[in-house]
Design an enzyme around this catalytic site. Structure first.
Site, PDB file in Angstrom:
ATOM      1  N   ASP A 203     -33.960  -3.363  14.867  1.00 46.68           N
ATOM      2  CA  ASP A 203     -35.281  -3.982  14.737  1.00 46.68           C
ATOM      3  C   ASP A 203     -36.146  -3.154  13.789  1.00 46.68           C
ATOM      4  O   ASP A 203     -36.889  -2.268  14.213  1.00 46.68           O
ATOM      5  CB  ASP A 203     -35.958  -4.198  16.093  1.00 46.68           C
ATOM      6  CG  ASP A 203     -35.374  -5.398  16.824  1.00 46.68           C
ATOM      7  OD1 ASP A 203     -34.477  -6.066  16.262  1.00 46.68           O
ATOM      8  OD2 ASP A 203     -35.813  -5.667  17.955  1.00 46.68           O
ATOM      9  N   TYR A 206     -39.703  -6.470  11.566  1.00 46.22           N
ATOM     10  CA  TYR A 206     -40.360  -7.568  12.290  1.00 46.22           C
ATOM     11  C   TYR A 206     -41.009  -8.572  11.345  1.00 46.22           C
ATOM     12  O   TYR A 206     -41.978  -9.248  11.705  1.00 46.22           O
ATOM     13  CB  TYR A 206     -41.386  -7.044  13.322  1.00 46.22           C
ATOM     14  CG  TYR A 206     -40.726  -6.390  14.506  1.00 46.22           C
ATOM     15  CD1 TYR A 206     -40.162  -5.118  14.391  1.00 46.22           C
ATOM     16  CD2 TYR A 206     -40.623  -7.044  15.732  1.00 46.22           C
ATOM     17  CE1 TYR A 206     -39.515  -4.517  15.467  1.00 46.22           C
ATOM     18  CE2 TYR A 206     -39.984  -6.454  16.805  1.00 46.22           C
ATOM     19  CZ  TYR A 206     -39.434  -5.198  16.672  1.00 46.22           C
ATOM     20  OH  TYR A 206     -38.808  -4.623  17.727  1.00 46.22           O
ATOM     21  N   HIS A 325     -28.089  -2.297  19.919  1.00 47.12           N
ATOM     22  CA  HIS A 325     -29.495  -2.689  20.060  1.00 47.12           C
ATOM     23  C   HIS A 325     -29.886  -3.055  21.498  1.00 47.12           C
ATOM     24  O   HIS A 325     -30.867  -2.575  22.038  1.00 47.12           O
ATOM     25  CB  HIS A 325     -29.835  -3.838  19.111  1.00 47.12           C
ATOM     26  CG  HIS A 325     -31.287  -4.175  19.117  1.00 47.12           C
ATOM     27  ND1 HIS A 325     -32.255  -3.258  18.715  1.00 47.12           N
ATOM     28  CD2 HIS A 325     -31.966  -5.278  19.516  1.00 47.12           C
ATOM     29  CE1 HIS A 325     -33.448  -3.809  18.854  1.00 47.12           C
ATOM     30  NE2 HIS A 325     -33.297  -5.027  19.341  1.00 47.12           N
ATOM     31  N   HIS A 335     -35.972  -8.598  28.730  1.00 42.85           N
ATOM     32  CA  HIS A 335     -34.587  -8.658  28.237  1.00 42.85           C
ATOM     33  C   HIS A 335     -33.588  -8.274  29.323  1.00 42.85           C
ATOM     34  O   HIS A 335     -32.532  -7.717  29.037  1.00 42.85           O
ATOM     35  CB  HIS A 335     -34.399  -7.747  27.011  1.00 42.85           C
ATOM     36  CG  HIS A 335     -35.365  -8.044  25.908  1.00 42.85           C
ATOM     37  ND1 HIS A 335     -35.425  -9.269  25.309  1.00 42.85           N
ATOM     38  CD2 HIS A 335     -36.297  -7.268  25.304  1.00 42.85           C
ATOM     39  CE1 HIS A 335     -36.372  -9.236  24.369  1.00 42.85           C
ATOM     40  NE2 HIS A 335     -36.914  -8.046  24.356  1.00 42.85           N
ATOM     41  N   HIS A 364     -39.241  -2.457  24.646  1.00 44.81           N
ATOM     42  CA  HIS A 364     -40.234  -1.645  23.946  1.00 44.81           C
ATOM     43  C   HIS A 364     -40.862  -0.612  24.868  1.00 44.81           C
ATOM     44  O   HIS A 364     -42.061  -0.654  25.182  1.00 44.81           O
ATOM     45  CB  HIS A 364     -41.288  -2.553  23.308  1.00 44.81           C
ATOM     46  CG  HIS A 364     -40.664  -3.522  22.345  1.00 44.81           C
ATOM     47  ND1 HIS A 364     -41.229  -4.708  21.995  1.00 44.81           N
ATOM     48  CD2 HIS A 364     -39.484  -3.456  21.662  1.00 44.81           C
ATOM     49  CE1 HIS A 364     -40.436  -5.341  21.141  1.00 44.81           C
ATOM     50  NE2 HIS A 364     -39.372  -4.607  20.930  1.00 44.81           N
TER      51      HIS A 364
HETATM   52 FE   LIG Z   1     -34.972  -6.321  19.751  1.00 49.00          FE
END
Ligand SMILES: [Fe+2]
Ligand SMILES: *[C@@H]1O[C@H](CO)[C@@H](O)[C@H](O)[C@H]1NC(C)=O
Ligand SMILES: *[C@@H]1O[C@H](CO)[C@@H](O)[C@H](O)[C@H]1NC(C)=O
Ligand SMILES: *[C@@H]1O[C@H](CO)[C@@H](O)[C@H](O)[C@H]1NC(C)=O
Length: 472
Positions: A203, A206, A325, A335, A364
């Protein structure tokens, strides 16, 4: 009758007490995990730095090379891929380079040029050039923009592969281009531990959060991180924000901007695609996996990994590190279980081959697990396992989507430390038995270790290292 009754009721209350007691013990021993940090960051709006910000300024001069970045170019550290973009005209895909102290012995490498279109965006001229046959442990200067505006940078090659050679990796994930991203990069650069290469867990820009995935934000991101990645290699992992899959605007080819901009040396490790590959660097063998490429039985990624793991030679590279990831163990309510199918596929191999540590992003926030596995038939749930890796989620680079601060309660037993802050990590290999790991939150002074642990190598020193952790 009365006597019998009394004794049976006192017996049952004893039993009840015992059950309640056991339940309480059970909860505290088996359900509550490690530490959930109470540290709360100042509430701030996470927003991207505007395009006119200082970090995005293009270098001056006609056709000046911009977005300069390097990554390892082979499987042992004797090659470097240099990439940059020119905006006005193709220019030359040529790099001049020389060893420190030998400016009169300039060498020339010739690369190639790519461009791509994404919806109505047309890229600049993207150059990639591999410098080969470099000497280990040597400082090189290099110049790009030959012909018009030249710019000069430098890098250090890693030491030759050796089981006891020290080496310091930085860890950054889910960076983006907000004011917080800038703080994360600043903290990484200013960390007195001085990372020598970054393991980037996916990532990047973005850009896909903008209408039509405005690819100008891929350009601005690359200008932003140039101040680090032009001088030390970042090892790339593909995240979901590298997919740029947008059939609604006719963009059906996943990973198009990422693969045009960020080449990796995947062929050197026998891989057939740039999303999974390995490199050796100093005393580490690093395996990069792709959460967003097929990994089921018989897929290219699965077959590659199955062939790759037996090739890891711990007598040459004691430290076996995996980057992916999407995390396999994650106790945040974000997630949740997205990494589960890949875990089911690959975890038994990680235990068999004694992977030291798995770094992931995507969530995050920050989390470090105990050494755990969930591979025993009939047992459902993670158990402590000294052959298993530690799983570290470090998707806390500070991107526009904001912090993940909603955690599962109680903290699962496998979770050793978790905190909803932005930051970066440092994995400092000392020798074949010891590596010092630390996590640095952006709110602290540069040298503060908010979480740390001495890693004992799973091959050379497989003792329980879970007692070596510290939090501040
Ligand atoms: Fe991600
Ligand atoms: C691309 O299309 C969008 C939407 O129509 C528009 O706002 C933007 O200005 C266009 N960009 C270019 C470079 O044409
Ligand atoms: C980004 O960080 C650098 C280094 O601390 C600083 O010089 C620069 O002004 C910052 N830019 C923005 C837009 O915050
Ligand atoms: C390896 O590094 C650790 C930590 O610095 C140190 O305590 C240990 O003595 C070293 N081992 C050897 C063989 O030098």
């Amino acid at each position: 009758m009365a006597v019998a009754n009394t004794s049976s009721s006192s017996w049952s209350s004893t039993l009840l007490f015992a059950i309640v007691f056991l339940l309480l013990v059970n909860i505290s021993v088996f359900c509550n995990g490690g530490k959930t940090s109470t540290f709360t960051r100042k509430p701030e709006k996470t927003e991207d730095m505007p395009l006119h910000s200082d970090v995005f300024v293009a270098p001056s001069g006609y056709n000046a090379p911009q977005q300069v970045h390097i990554t390892q170019g082979d499987d042992e550290g004797k090659a470097v891929i240099v990439s940059w973009v020119t905006m006005n005209e193709p220019g030359k895909s040529v790099v001049h380079y020389w060893r420190e102290g030998s400016p009169h012995k300039k060498m020339v490498a010739k690369g190639y040029l790519v461009t791509y279109r994404f919806f109505n965006y047309s890229s600049g001229f993207i150059h990639h050039c591999t410098l080969k046959d470099l000497q280990f442990d040597t400082k090189y200067y290099y110049e790009v923009g030959i012909g018009h505006t030249k710019r000069q940078f430098w890098f250090m090659t890693p030491p030759e592969i050796h089981p006891d050679v020290p080496y310091t990796f930085g860890l950054i994930g889910d960076l983006g281009q907000t004011y917080d991203s800038n703080k994360t990069l600043d903290h990484y650069e200013s960390n007195p531990k001085k990372g020598q290469a970054v393991l980037f867990v996916g990532d990047l820009s973005y850009a896909d959060n903008y209408p039509y995935h405005d690819n100008n934000r891929w350009d601005s991101w690359a200008r932003f991180v140039e101040r680090s990645v032009a001088y030390q290699p970042w090892i790339w992992t593909a995240g979901n924000h590298e997919l740029d899959f947008a059939p609604e605007i006719g963009e059906n080819e996943p990973h198009k901007p990422f693969t045009h901009r960020y080449p990796v040396p995947y062929k050197a490790s026998g891989s057939t695609a740039p999303f999974w590959y390995s490199i050796k660097r100093a005393s580490a063998h690093i395996i990069v996996l792709s959460s967003y490429s097929a990994y089921g039985k018989y897929t290219p990624q699965c077959e590659w990994l199955e062939a790759e793991l037996p090739k890891v030679d711990r007598s040459k590279t004691p430290w076996l590190i995996v980057l992916v990831h999407s995390p396999w163990y994650n106790s945040y309510n974000y997630h949740y279980m997205e990494g589960e199918t890949m875990r089911v596929m690959f975890e038994p191999w990680f235990v068999k081959y004694k992977v030291d540590v798995v770094f992931a992003g995507h969530v995050h926030a920050y989390e470090r697990t105990e050494r755990i596995s969930n591979v025993v038939n009939g047992h459902c749930g993670a158990v402590k396992d000294q052959s298993a890796p530690v799983y570290i989620t470090i998707g806390d680079g500070g991107n526009i989507e904001g912090i993940a601060n909603n955690m599962m309660e109680p903290q699962p037993e496998y979770s050793a430390y978790r905190e909803a802050s932005f930051g970066h990590g440092i994995f400092e290999i000392k020798n074949r038995t010891h590596a010092h790991y630390s996590w640095h939150r952006n709110e602290d002074k540069f040298s503060v270790e908010a979480d740390s642990m001495w890693f004992f190598n799973r091959h050379w020193h497989p003792l329980d290292d879970s007692t070596t952790t510290q939090h501040h």
